[in-house]
Scaffold this motif. Sequence first.
Motif, PDB file in Angstrom:
ATOM      1  N   PHE A 164      28.302 -56.525  47.888  1.00 30.29           N
ATOM      2  CA  PHE A 164      28.006 -57.442  48.993  1.00 30.29           C
ATOM      3  C   PHE A 164      28.805 -56.984  50.215  1.00 30.29           C
ATOM      4  N   SER A 190      22.877 -58.386  47.084  1.00 35.78           N
ATOM      5  CA  SER A 190      23.204 -59.792  47.368  1.00 35.78           C
ATOM      6  C   SER A 190      22.528 -60.635  46.296  1.00 35.78           C
ATOM      7  N   LEU A 191      23.052 -61.835  46.088  1.00 35.77           N
ATOM      8  CA  LEU A 191      22.423 -62.733  45.120  1.00 35.77           C
ATOM      9  C   LEU A 191      21.035 -63.150  45.614  1.00 35.77           C
ATOM     10  N   GLN A 192      20.864 -63.175  46.951  1.00 38.45           N
ATOM     11  CA  GLN A 192      19.545 -63.489  47.498  1.00 38.45           C
ATOM     12  C   GLN A 192      18.517 -62.455  47.040  1.00 38.45           C
ATOM     13  N   ILE A 218      22.761 -70.286  46.281  1.00 42.22           N
ATOM     14  CA  ILE A 218      21.628 -69.542  46.817  1.00 42.22           C
ATOM     15  C   ILE A 218      20.364 -70.158  46.230  1.00 42.22           C
ATOM     16  N   ASN A 275      26.653 -68.996  43.002  1.00 42.51           N
ATOM     17  CA  ASN A 275      27.385 -67.722  42.910  1.00 42.51           C
ATOM     18  C   ASN A 275      28.742 -68.025  42.269  1.00 42.51           C
ATOM     19  N   LEU A 301      36.230 -62.376  54.347  1.00 44.70           N
ATOM     20  CA  LEU A 301      35.732 -61.768  53.103  1.00 44.70           C
ATOM     21  C   LEU A 301      35.701 -60.247  53.221  1.00 44.70           C
ATOM     22  N   ARG A 347      31.313 -55.504  42.290  1.00 44.68           N
ATOM     23  CA  ARG A 347      31.833 -56.844  41.974  1.00 44.68           C
ATOM     24  C   ARG A 347      31.121 -57.405  40.753  1.00 44.68           C
TER      25      ARG A 347
HETATM   26  O1  LIG Z   1      25.406 -62.463  47.206  1.00 46.09           O
HETATM   27  C1  LIG Z   1      26.034 -63.086  48.083  1.00 46.09           C
HETATM   28  N1  LIG Z   1      25.355 -63.739  49.055  1.00 46.09           N
HETATM   29  C2  LIG Z   1      25.971 -64.446  50.048  1.00 46.09           C
HETATM   30  O2  LIG Z   1      25.310 -65.023  50.947  1.00 46.09           O
HETATM   31  C3  LIG Z   1      27.383 -64.480  50.020  1.00 46.09           C
HETATM   32  N2  LIG Z   1      28.305 -65.088  50.827  1.00 46.09           N
HETATM   33  C4  LIG Z   1      29.529 -64.796  50.290  1.00 46.09           C
HETATM   34  O3  LIG Z   1      30.614 -65.197  50.754  1.00 46.09           O
HETATM   35  N3  LIG Z   1      29.405 -64.001  49.186  1.00 46.09           N
HETATM   36  C5  LIG Z   1      28.066 -63.806  48.994  1.00 46.09           C
HETATM   37  N4  LIG Z   1      27.383 -63.112  48.047  1.00 46.09           N
END
Ligand SMILES: O=c1[nH]c(=O)c2[nH]c(=O)[nH]c2[nH]1
Length: 290
Positions: free
Chosen positions: A153, A215-217, A273, A243, A164, A170
């Motif tokens: 990410f 990303s989790l999205q 998410i 998450n 962050l 990760r």
């Molecule tokens: O996969 C993620 N999506 C996010 O939108 C996000 N925001 C965050 O702080 N970590 C993550 N991880």
Amino acid sequence: MAVVLGPNRYGKAETRVVRVTRDGEVHHLKDCNVGVSLSGAMEEVHRRGDNAAVLPTDSQKNTVYAFAKKHGIGEIEEFALLLARHFVGSQPTIHHARVAVEEYGWERRGPHSFARSGGEVRTCVVHHDRDGATTVVSGLRDLVLLNSTGSEFHGFAKDEYTTLPPATDRVLATAVTARWRHLLPAGEESRDYAESYRQARRCLLDAFAGTYSLSLQQTLFAMGERVLRERPEICEVRLELPNKHHFLVDLAPFGLDNDNEVYFAADRPYGLIEGTVLHDDATPAGAAWD
Ligand SMILES: O=c1[nH]c(=O)c2[nH]c(=O)[nH]c2[nH]1
């Protein structure tokens, strides 16, 4: 200014029903939580307390138990459809029924012994209207998944509050809530819901494990897309993916390095998410998601 009654429904929530089917020494178990919500000609009860149109929630609860005895509980979607059709079909004042069923899994430990399976729960919500419109949404919740690598990410937007650090390797962990809407041509509400569930669940698992995630999205979309591409009977998938953050523990004070091996699993706060993935020509959802 006139005051009018807006949308309303009533019913019995959380009827817990356990059905044992005895096959000689061997028993089978179905453990469910049933929610019934009815609506219809309810103007008089709200305005004047005239209960003539109201089928008591107590009767609804009794119906769940009686139907479990008379019909057994097969696939939860079939049981929900049976109940929903019954309430609408037998009460002229009830125009619409919503029946939600959760099923808790039990693992066989002997002919009549069972151990409750992990936290995962199978779900469904059925709507049935007196004009014949019927929708079925199946799903699951609390399916906890984790990839210990294959997740990054970085490249995210930044403002003055962003601390962050970018992550190139990760842990990605979540507890999946997934619901999927069945494509139901009128009069074809019956199908192999057991196989459909098994396959949709497998698609979610395969896509989570098999997607290299930026990303989790992105993972969410891949999970929904996999279900839609492999299961023609499903036209829309909604996912909620917390998450479940895993933070690397700083072991430097102890003279130890930490090359992505020791994590602190935080429970809150967590990113959440949520998204819908659907056929671009999906039929209108009607009441399905209410
Ligand atoms: O996969 C993620 N999506 C996010 O939108 C996000 N925001 C965050 O702080 N970590 C993550 N991880």
